[in-house]
Scaffold this motif. Structure first.
Motif, mmCIF file in Angstrom:
data_model
loop_
_atom_site.group_PDB
_atom_site.id
_atom_site.type_symbol
_atom_site.label_atom_id
_atom_site.label_comp_id
_atom_site.label_asym_id
_atom_site.label_seq_id
_atom_site.Cartn_x
_atom_site.Cartn_y
_atom_site.Cartn_z
ATOM 1 N N ILE A 39 -10.011 -0.599 13.453
ATOM 2 C CA ILE A 39 -9.134 0.820 14.002
ATOM 3 C C ILE A 39 -9.533 2.581 14.512
ATOM 4 O O ILE A 39 -8.789 3.062 15.177
ATOM 5 N N PHE A 40 -10.918 2.542 13.513
ATOM 6 C CA PHE A 40 -11.310 4.062 13.964
ATOM 7 C C PHE A 40 -12.084 3.596 14.849
ATOM 8 O O PHE A 40 -12.295 4.865 15.112
ATOM 9 N N GLY A 41 -12.461 2.987 15.436
ATOM 10 C CA GLY A 41 -13.393 2.486 16.574
ATOM 11 C C GLY A 41 -12.010 2.781 17.726
ATOM 12 O O GLY A 41 -12.651 3.562 18.985
ATOM 13 N N ALA A 42 -11.279 3.038 17.201
ATOM 14 C CA ALA A 42 -10.116 3.391 18.403
ATOM 15 C C ALA A 42 -9.669 5.229 18.812
ATOM 16 O O ALA A 42 -9.224 4.844 19.537
ATOM 17 N N ASP A 98 -9.461 -5.711 22.271
ATOM 18 C CA ASP A 98 -10.117 -6.097 20.946
ATOM 19 C C ASP A 98 -10.296 -5.638 19.706
ATOM 20 O O ASP A 98 -9.406 -6.459 18.838
ATOM 21 N N ILE A 99 -10.648 -4.340 19.769
ATOM 22 C CA ILE A 99 -9.851 -3.395 18.511
ATOM 23 C C ILE A 99 -8.639 -4.034 17.527
ATOM 24 O O ILE A 99 -8.778 -3.983 16.318
ATOM 25 N N ASP A 120 -17.160 2.354 3.247
ATOM 26 C CA ASP A 120 -17.075 2.192 4.625
ATOM 27 C C ASP A 120 -15.917 1.206 4.760
ATOM 28 O O ASP A 120 -15.719 0.140 4.564
ATOM 29 N N PRO A 121 -15.199 2.156 5.345
ATOM 30 C CA PRO A 121 -14.114 1.708 6.589
ATOM 31 C C PRO A 121 -14.328 -0.172 6.561
ATOM 32 O O PRO A 121 -13.422 -1.082 6.741
ATOM 33 N N ALA A 122 -15.333 -0.564 7.073
ATOM 34 C CA ALA A 122 -15.377 -2.270 7.490
ATOM 35 C C ALA A 122 -15.551 -3.101 6.530
ATOM 36 O O ALA A 122 -15.070 -4.418 5.993
ATOM 37 N N THR A 123 -15.783 -2.588 4.448
ATOM 38 C CA THR A 123 -15.548 -2.910 3.807
ATOM 39 C C THR A 123 -14.216 -2.690 3.243
ATOM 40 O O THR A 123 -14.309 -3.308 1.810
ATOM 41 N N TYR A 124 -13.355 -2.301 3.269
ATOM 42 C CA TYR A 124 -12.464 -1.418 2.374
ATOM 43 C C TYR A 124 -11.799 -3.060 2.247
ATOM 44 O O TYR A 124 -10.846 -3.524 2.809
ATOM 45 N N LEU A 151 -4.851 8.680 11.766
ATOM 46 C CA LEU A 151 -6.131 8.501 11.437
ATOM 47 C C LEU A 151 -6.789 8.692 11.143
ATOM 48 O O LEU A 151 -7.994 8.322 10.149
ATOM 49 N N GLU A 152 -7.168 10.325 11.162
ATOM 50 C CA GLU A 152 -7.872 10.999 11.141
ATOM 51 C C GLU A 152 -7.976 11.080 9.473
ATOM 52 O O GLU A 152 -8.690 11.298 8.653
ATOM 53 N N ALA A 153 -6.834 11.223 9.318
ATOM 54 C CA ALA A 153 -6.664 11.446 7.594
ATOM 55 C C ALA A 153 -7.112 10.396 6.392
ATOM 56 O O ALA A 153 -7.596 10.829 5.504
ATOM 57 N N LEU A 154 -6.775 9.526 7.259
ATOM 58 C CA LEU A 154 -7.085 8.150 6.337
ATOM 59 C C LEU A 154 -8.733 8.545 6.826
ATOM 60 O O LEU A 154 -9.569 7.935 5.566
#
Length: 144
Positions: free
Chosen positions: A48-51, A38-39, A90-94, A77-80
């Motif tokens: 991707i951060f949901g993974a 799904d991701i 907000d990553p969702a609006t990036y 991933l954590e660094a980003l």
């Protein structure tokens, strides 16, 4: 001498036949496969951060030969995620064009650097190795 050699050979064979830890890992791959699928199919830039939670669980159960690969992927991933969080994004609006233009030079540099590192050759190769291990050992992909 012959007895010691036979004992060493028997120990090696028994060790080779024992569980190498892949059973728990493969169960975890199966458990997270739908979520990761799904991701992967999502158009949300922050999906991707949901993974990360699934990746951390997989890392905890992975065979030792994947330690470096999982470290590479999760660390990047954590660094980003951290760079975006510190910039108040907000990553969702990036959006790479509009979001970066609104950041300070230091924030822009941190986000661009973390994004570049996530997509670098080492991280891509690490993810490919993780995927290949799931196919070879677990006989299933991480996501479909």
């Amino acid at each position: 001498m012959r007895g010691a050699l036979a004992l060493a050979l028997a120990a090696a064979l028994l060790t080779g036949c024992g569980d190498d830890g892949s059973g728990a890992y493969c169960e975890s791959v199966k458990e997270h496969q739908r979520e990761l699928s799904d991701i992967a199919a999502s158009t949300d830039p922050g999906a991707i951060f949901g993974a990360l939670d699934a990746y951390r669980d997989l890392q905890a159960r992975a065979p030792r030969d994947l330690d470096d690969e999982w470290d590479q992927v999760i660390d990047r991933l954590e660094a980003l995620e951290s760079a975006l969080d510190e910039a108040g994004v907000d990553p969702a609006t990036y959006d790479p064009v509009t979001t970066l233009a609104s950041l300070s030079p230091a924030q822009r540099s941190a986000v661009k650097g973390a994004a570049r590192d996530l997509g670098d050759q080492a991280t891509v190769a690490s993810m490919a190795g993780i995927e290949q291990q799931a196919l070879d050992v677990c006989k299933m992909p991480l996501s479909q």
